[in-house]
Enzyme design. Structure first.
Site, PDB file in Angstrom:
ATOM      1  N   ASN A  41      36.086  48.042  58.230  1.00 29.62           N
ATOM      2  CA  ASN A  41      34.950  47.932  57.295  1.00 29.62           C
ATOM      3  C   ASN A  41      33.707  47.439  58.025  1.00 29.62           C
ATOM      4  OD1 ASN A  41      36.768  48.584  55.302  1.00 29.62           O
ATOM      5  ND2 ASN A  41      36.936  46.510  54.471  1.00 29.62           N
ATOM      6  N   GLU A 138      42.725  39.689  61.138  1.00 32.49           N
ATOM      7  CA  GLU A 138      43.791  40.580  60.656  1.00 32.49           C
ATOM      8  C   GLU A 138      44.513  41.275  61.812  1.00 32.49           C
ATOM      9  OE1 GLU A 138      42.642  41.721  56.067  1.00 32.49           O
ATOM     10  OE2 GLU A 138      42.163  43.184  57.625  1.00 32.49           O
ATOM     11  N   THR A 218      29.244  31.985  54.040  1.00 36.74           N
ATOM     12  CA  THR A 218      28.941  32.834  52.888  1.00 36.74           C
ATOM     13  C   THR A 218      29.496  32.176  51.624  1.00 36.74           C
ATOM     14  OG1 THR A 218      30.928  34.154  53.316  1.00 36.74           O
ATOM     15  CG2 THR A 218      28.878  34.971  54.251  1.00 36.74           C
ATOM     16  N   GLY A 220      29.327  33.697  48.280  1.00 40.92           N
ATOM     17  CA  GLY A 220      29.380  34.629  47.148  1.00 40.92           C
ATOM     18  C   GLY A 220      28.030  34.739  46.461  1.00 40.92           C
ATOM     19  N   LYS A 222      26.208  32.616  45.357  1.00 44.95           N
ATOM     20  CA  LYS A 222      25.270  31.512  45.674  1.00 44.95           C
ATOM     21  C   LYS A 222      24.504  31.792  46.983  1.00 44.95           C
ATOM     22  CE  LYS A 222      28.170  27.964  45.541  1.00 44.95           C
ATOM     23  NZ  LYS A 222      29.540  28.212  45.589  1.00 44.95           N
ATOM     24  N   GLY A 223      24.846  32.876  47.658  1.00 42.79           N
ATOM     25  CA  GLY A 223      24.133  33.213  48.886  1.00 42.79           C
ATOM     26  C   GLY A 223      24.862  32.724  50.123  1.00 42.79           C
ATOM     27  N   ASP A 244      32.658  45.785  42.118  1.00 39.79           N
ATOM     28  CA  ASP A 244      33.841  45.528  42.958  1.00 39.79           C
ATOM     29  C   ASP A 244      33.361  44.758  44.196  1.00 39.79           C
ATOM     30  OD1 ASP A 244      36.001  45.628  44.663  1.00 39.79           O
ATOM     31  OD2 ASP A 244      36.349  47.783  44.464  1.00 39.79           O
ATOM     32  N   ALA A 247      34.995  44.061  50.305  1.00 33.99           N
ATOM     33  CA  ALA A 247      34.216  44.384  51.520  1.00 33.99           C
ATOM     34  C   ALA A 247      32.790  43.841  51.495  1.00 33.99           C
ATOM     35  CB  ALA A 247      34.207  45.888  51.819  1.00 33.99           C
ATOM     36  N   ALA A 248      32.443  43.018  50.510  1.00 34.78           N
ATOM     37  CA  ALA A 248      31.086  42.446  50.497  1.00 34.78           C
ATOM     38  C   ALA A 248      30.889  41.566  51.740  1.00 34.78           C
ATOM     39  CB  ALA A 248      30.864  41.638  49.229  1.00 34.78           C
ATOM     40  N   GLY A 249      31.891  40.742  52.046  1.00 36.56           N
ATOM     41  CA  GLY A 249      31.807  39.893  53.240  1.00 36.56           C
ATOM     42  C   GLY A 249      31.746  40.744  54.501  1.00 36.56           C
ATOM     43  N   ASP A 250      32.541  41.803  54.544  1.00 34.96           N
ATOM     44  CA  ASP A 250      32.550  42.669  55.732  1.00 34.96           C
ATOM     45  C   ASP A 250      31.189  43.327  55.941  1.00 34.96           C
ATOM     46  OD1 ASP A 250      35.256  42.115  56.076  1.00 34.96           O
ATOM     47  OD2 ASP A 250      35.870  43.815  54.825  1.00 34.96           O
ATOM     48  N   LYS A 283      29.201  48.932  44.158  1.00 41.96           N
ATOM     49  CA  LYS A 283      30.001  50.174  44.236  1.00 41.96           C
ATOM     50  C   LYS A 283      31.472  49.855  44.422  1.00 41.96           C
ATOM     51  CE  LYS A 283      26.496  53.241  46.099  1.00 41.96           C
ATOM     52  NZ  LYS A 283      25.983  53.602  47.406  1.00 41.96           N
TER      53      LYS A 283
HETATM   54  O1  RIB Z   1      37.680  42.527  53.257  1.00 42.28           O
HETATM   55  C1  RIB Z   1      38.226  43.570  52.490  1.00 42.28           C
HETATM   56  C2  RIB Z   1      39.411  44.159  53.174  1.00 42.28           C
HETATM   57  O2  RIB Z   1      40.426  43.184  53.237  1.00 42.28           O
HETATM   58  C3  RIB Z   1      40.044  45.325  52.474  1.00 42.28           C
HETATM   59  O3  RIB Z   1      39.472  46.559  52.844  1.00 42.28           O
HETATM   60  C4  RIB Z   1      41.515  45.200  52.823  1.00 42.28           C
HETATM   61  O4  RIB Z   1      41.997  46.215  53.625  1.00 42.28           O
HETATM   62  C5  RIB Z   1      41.651  43.839  53.480  1.00 42.28           C
HETATM   63  O5  RIB Z   1      41.758  43.944  54.841  1.00 42.28           O
END
Ligand code: RIB
Length: 305
Positions: A41, A138, A218, A220, A222-223, A244, A247-250, A283
């Site tokens: 991501n 991960e 981060t 959420g 709150k910025g 949704d 992946a916001a953090g990513d 999204k």
């Molecule tokens: O950060 C979101 C991700 O965490 C997802 O895409 C999922 O695969 C997990 O790794």
């Protein structure tokens, strides 16, 4: 070039009205398979935002692995350094998203956990080519430590997103230039409970004393809070209707990496990444929700604060 070390997962996403309780069976509203994995991501976000990026990772010899590589390749992520493990399936994430846009995620790492320091040696030129090296947790911790060590020896700027939350040894912490945890991850890393901005600052100082140069925590909606050895500053989030949050953090991390790589200041980079994160929560899905540079540039971002 930005080099990402990280995971590739196929996200198996069920939309539910509310999260099920233990022992409960619920009928969901929809199901999708979406390319995900924190490493992939972040690499995909960088590519969509105009960065030159490659990823070091591991997939299984199966259709999920092939689909994940193809989809990154389509988005112009260099996938040459993704290896295939013939005996282990590609990583997956089982994700439930409720009507509020909140998620619950279970990751089964599969091939991601087969990536060893030896694989990093085999891909050393990827670290040499990157001005910035980005990693998360991960993939095995020994592999992350080894990668950041090599990055340090080669004089690279390293960014670690310590997700999912884990305690890290002092050696690994000493290799990090920029640490980007959320509040929970910072609690685990520092061993300090966090209830206020002051708690965040004192927890961050523990890590700065161990060699981290700067942190962005981060928070959420709150910025985020930027902290280095001398100063701290809050960057408020934009108000958006969450669909949704996956992946916001990513996407935020991808935004920071690409902006720093382009020579923007830390302040400009955080402002840019805040927009990227805001757009991502509007999204569905992981890589399917990552914005393009044009979308970020067009984002008006009213009602910040
Ligand atoms: O950060 C979101 C991700 O965490 C997802 O895409 C999922 O695969 C997990 O790794």
């Amino acid at each position: 070039m930005i080099t990402v070390l990280g995971s590739l997962n196929m996200d198996l996403v069920a939309n539910v009205r509310v999260m099920p309780r233990i022992g409960e069976t619920l009928i969901g509203n929809a199901y999708k398979q979406v390319p995900g994995g924190k490493g992939a991501n972040q690499a995909d976000a960088i590519a969509k935002l105009g960065g030159k990026v490659q990823i070091i990772g591991m997939v299984g010899d199966d259709s999920f692995g092939r689909d994940l590589k193809e989809s990154l390749n389509r988005d112009r992520v260099d996938v040459r350094y993704i290896k295939t493990d013939r005996n282990t399936p590609t990583g997956i994430a089982m994700i439930m998203v409720n009507d509020e846009g909140d998620n619950s995620i279970v990751v089964v790492p599969g091939a991601n956990f087969k990536l060893t320091p030896k694989d990093i040696d085999d891909s050393l030129e990827a670290i040499e080519e990157g001005e910035i090296v980005v990693a998360q947790l991960e993939t095995p911790i020994d592999t992350v430590r080894y990668t950041l060590k090599k990055a340090k020896e080669l004089g690279k700027y390293s960014i670690l997103n310590p997700a999912p939350a884990a305690r890290l040894d002092d050696e690994l912490i000493g290799y990090i230039d920029l640490l980007i945890p959320n509040e929970t991850e910072l609690e685990v890393l520092s061993g300090k409970a966090i209830e206020s901005e002051l708690d965040i600052i004192s927890a961050a100082k523990i890590l700065i004393d161990k060699g981290v140069k700067e942190l962005i925590v981060t928070m959420g909606d709150k910025g985020s809070l930027y902290i280095n050895g001398n100063e701290s500053r809050i960057y408020p989030a934009y108000r958006v209707k969450p669909v949704d949050t996956t992946a916001a953090g990513d996407s935020f991390i991808g935004g920071i990496a690409v902006a720093l790589w382009q020579g923007k200041t830390m302040e400009e980079s955080i402002q840019f990444a805040t927009k990227v994160g805001a757009l991502t929560v509007t999204k569905e899905g992981a890589q399917s929700s990552l914005p393009t540079l044009k979308e970020v540039e067009d984002f008006k971002g009213l009602n910040q604060g």
